[in-house]
Design an enzyme around this catalytic site. Sequence first.
Site, mmCIF file in Angstrom:
data_model
loop_
_atom_site.group_PDB
_atom_site.id
_atom_site.type_symbol
_atom_site.label_atom_id
_atom_site.label_comp_id
_atom_site.label_asym_id
_atom_site.label_seq_id
_atom_site.Cartn_x
_atom_site.Cartn_y
_atom_site.Cartn_z
ATOM 1 N N ASP A 279 1.381 6.274 2.636
ATOM 2 C CA ASP A 279 1.967 7.947 3.112
ATOM 3 C C ASP A 279 1.240 8.528 4.876
ATOM 4 O O ASP A 279 0.751 7.902 5.339
ATOM 5 C CB ASP A 279 2.549 9.015 2.594
ATOM 6 C CG ASP A 279 1.569 9.345 2.292
ATOM 7 O OD1 ASP A 279 0.537 9.486 2.347
ATOM 8 O OD2 ASP A 279 1.487 10.980 1.464
ATOM 9 N N LYS B 179 5.248 1.615 -0.799
ATOM 10 C CA LYS B 179 4.775 2.603 -0.867
ATOM 11 C C LYS B 179 5.911 3.561 -2.487
ATOM 12 O O LYS B 179 5.158 4.259 -2.697
ATOM 13 C CB LYS B 179 5.151 4.221 0.467
ATOM 14 C CG LYS B 179 4.685 5.422 0.205
ATOM 15 C CD LYS B 179 4.973 5.902 1.019
ATOM 16 C CE LYS B 179 6.557 6.906 0.532
ATOM 17 N NZ LYS B 179 7.068 8.017 1.255
#
Length: 311
Positions: free
Chosen positions: A200, A182
Amino acid sequence: MAKTASPAKASKTAKKATPAKASKATKTAGAANGTRTTRTTKASGPSKGPTASKPPKAESHLTMVRRARRINRELAEVYPYAHPELDFRNPFELLVATVLSAQTTDLRVNQTTPALFAAYPTPEDMAAAVPEEMEEIIRPTGFFRAKTKSLLGLAAALRDEFGGEVPGRLEDLVKLPGVGRKTANVVLGNAYGVPGITVDTHFGRLVRRWKWTDEEDPVKVEAVVAEIFPKSEWTMLSHRVVFHGRRICHSRKPACGACPIAPLCPSYGEGETDPEKARKLLKYEMGGYPGQRLSPPADYPGKPAPALGAG
């Protein structure tokens, strides 16, 4: 011996057996045997009794892909100014800010990083920091001891292995302490222009709510969504979805009645559907409030966030 009916009598008997009586006999026999016979009759107008509704057809993969791409186009019109909501001036600041954003808001990170970057503007400076002093600076972001350890480790790695520069390859970034896919995709997409999907909590929640996938694992979610959209859309898609999740499609009480993509959402109705009540749930610029960045882009329509301690 049994008497045999003459041809004349047999013919007379056959004439008496009319079609109506034969039908009645057949129906009676069927009822006695526990079976039902079907008779074809002319339609006599619409049925007055209740009819069972047909179950909705399962959405094909192609139909889902078309719907997903339309959602992306609609979000592009709603959020033409979508952007990373972390303040940064270079790849190093974005990398550090993204690591700090774990388990806290981007607003709190943005309120904390000015003092952090003033004290440690380069990887070399940060690698030489006194842990206790850094902990005190980043305390507002939570988990400050673990984050200090990660920042010291990644700063040392940048200094020793990459000449003080943030690498521009995912395989190098994920080797740094505290950096996962991420964080790597955030840096690649927003500091180097390399397309990436940032999964996320907001992104994962919305793509499942929109039935793009039912996967929970972020890596699997990333792979599924990557197959739906062209690579050129990945970075901006991430921003748009996250923006929508933070402003309208909230986790506990989505503002369904104020959602511009409600007709495309298979989960419409999970939240507030009354338009007036839904509008009161809108956040940030959509609700007339400041955003998360202290230094937002020039085209951002909302107000800048306040500095730490300013309200």
